[in-house]
Design a protein around this motif. Structure first.
Motif, PDB file in Angstrom:
ATOM      1  N   TYR A 101      -9.357 -19.402   2.710  1.00 24.04           N
ATOM      2  CA  TYR A 101      -9.691 -18.981   1.360  1.00 24.04           C
ATOM      3  C   TYR A 101      -8.435 -18.822   0.503  1.00 24.04           C
ATOM      4  O   TYR A 101      -8.399 -19.263  -0.652  1.00 24.04           O
ATOM      5  N   GLN A 104      -7.263 -22.230  -0.432  1.00 24.92           N
ATOM      6  CA  GLN A 104      -8.204 -22.900  -1.324  1.00 24.92           C
ATOM      7  C   GLN A 104      -8.155 -22.317  -2.734  1.00 24.92           C
ATOM      8  O   GLN A 104      -8.273 -23.053  -3.721  1.00 24.92           O
ATOM      9  N   VAL A 234     -16.975 -25.225  -2.949  1.00 23.14           N
ATOM     10  CA  VAL A 234     -17.016 -24.384  -1.748  1.00 23.14           C
ATOM     11  C   VAL A 234     -17.581 -23.019  -2.122  1.00 23.14           C
ATOM     12  O   VAL A 234     -17.198 -22.436  -3.134  1.00 23.14           O
ATOM     13  N   VAL A 236     -17.805 -19.210  -0.676  1.00 21.82           N
ATOM     14  CA  VAL A 236     -17.143 -18.334   0.292  1.00 21.82           C
ATOM     15  C   VAL A 236     -17.853 -16.990   0.310  1.00 21.82           C
ATOM     16  O   VAL A 236     -18.039 -16.368  -0.736  1.00 21.82           O
ATOM     17  N   HIS A 245     -17.073 -20.176   4.947  1.00 20.48           N
ATOM     18  CA  HIS A 245     -16.956 -21.247   3.956  1.00 20.48           C
ATOM     19  C   HIS A 245     -18.112 -22.234   4.127  1.00 20.48           C
ATOM     20  O   HIS A 245     -18.373 -22.706   5.231  1.00 20.48           O
TER      21      HIS A 245
END
Length: 284
Positions: A101, A104, A234, A236, A245
């Motif tokens: 995360y 990303q 995505v 999360v 994810h």
């Protein structure tokens, strides 16, 4: 085999999406790319086999990639694939999903946040973050708490320094803003910080979901929705020490719809700033 770093995994996700959009099997993609075995395609898509910058022009040609932005994004992922992520210095308090995360978020174009329990991590003041960590009872030592708060603050600094800036949209329940986490002075500082972000930072949109809404679209729990220059969105589901994810098309569409409903149910941007200011005064 190579270490499947977050950037290699992100590159693999993009390559898989490109292949699936063209309706190709792994065997077909391997044949077109000139690989002897479809296992090579599988390894690339899982992030366990490296891609070189010299290979990218062939991939662009085979997959018919014309977008300059997409090409640049893939070049950046490949060039930085071996880089040690800054958060690895906090290895003792970061699990792999959370590390994914953090990387990303630095690669994303937009990020939508909904958390009915607490102020989103990207928007927390240091004092509020510390109070949340202490209240959670997850961390067993003072050092671990200190490291996690330092991680959160450095993550915010990395995001703030990005060019172009990450576009952040958060919907925050009024109840979360009135919960006196860390005591009134800490909470007042936190609410004032949110008002300042909303008025001074054009890449931050903050809306308040008022008490009066009642039942709402976000009652199933917290989530983040991130979009990227390349590859699928995505979703999360973030907790204190880990994150789940998901990038399946149906799942992303469902959460995107939930985000849109929350935005429509919340007060407007301007009205939210007024409400934040009012709550800060109430906490004085």
């Amino acid at each position: 085999m190579v270490d499947p770093t977050p950037r290699r995994r992100q590159l693999g996700v993009v390559l898989r999406q490109l292949r699936e959009e063209r309706g190709w099997t792994g065997e077909e993609a391997a044949r077109r790319l000139g690989y002897k075995s479809p296992a090579t395609v599988s390894k690339l898509e899982k992030g366990v086999q490296g891609v070189t910058t010299q290979q990218l022009p062939n991939i662009f040609e085979v997959y018919g990639i014309d977008s300059t932005e997409l090409k640049q994004s893939l070049y950046d992922l490949v060039r930085r694939a071996k880089e040690a992520d800054w958060w690895q210095r906090y290895e003792e308090v970061v699990d792999n999903p959370l590390g994914d995360y953090l990387t990303q978020a630095e690669l994303a174009t937009t990020l939508f946040s909904w958390n009915p329990q607490a102020i989103p991590g990207l928007l927390q003041t240091q004092a509020y973050a510390r109070a949340v960590v202490e209240g959670s009872r997850v961390w067993k030592t003072t050092d671990a708490m200190d490291h996690f708060v330092a991680l959160r603050m450095e993550h915010q600094a990395k995001i703030a320094a990005r060019t172009p800036p990450l576009k952040v949209w958060a919907v925050i329940p009024e109840g979360v803003l009135r919960q006196e986490v860390g005591g009134r002075p800490v909470m007042r500082e936190q609410v004032q910080h949110l008002a300042a972000l909303a008025t001074e930072q054009p890449n931050f949109i903050i809306q308040v979901l008022p008490y009066t809404v009642g039942a709402h679209a976000g009652m199933d729990g917290p989530f983040l929705h991130m979009t990227f220059p390349a590859g699928p969105d995505v979703i999360v589901i973030e907790s204190m020490r880990a994150a789940l994810h998901m990038n399946e098309t149906d799942t992303v569409a469902q959460y995107r719809s939930t985000a849109d409903l929350l935005k429509s149910e919340a007060t407007s941007r301007k009205a939210s700033v007024h409400l934040l200011t009012s709550i800060a005064k109430d906490l004085a």
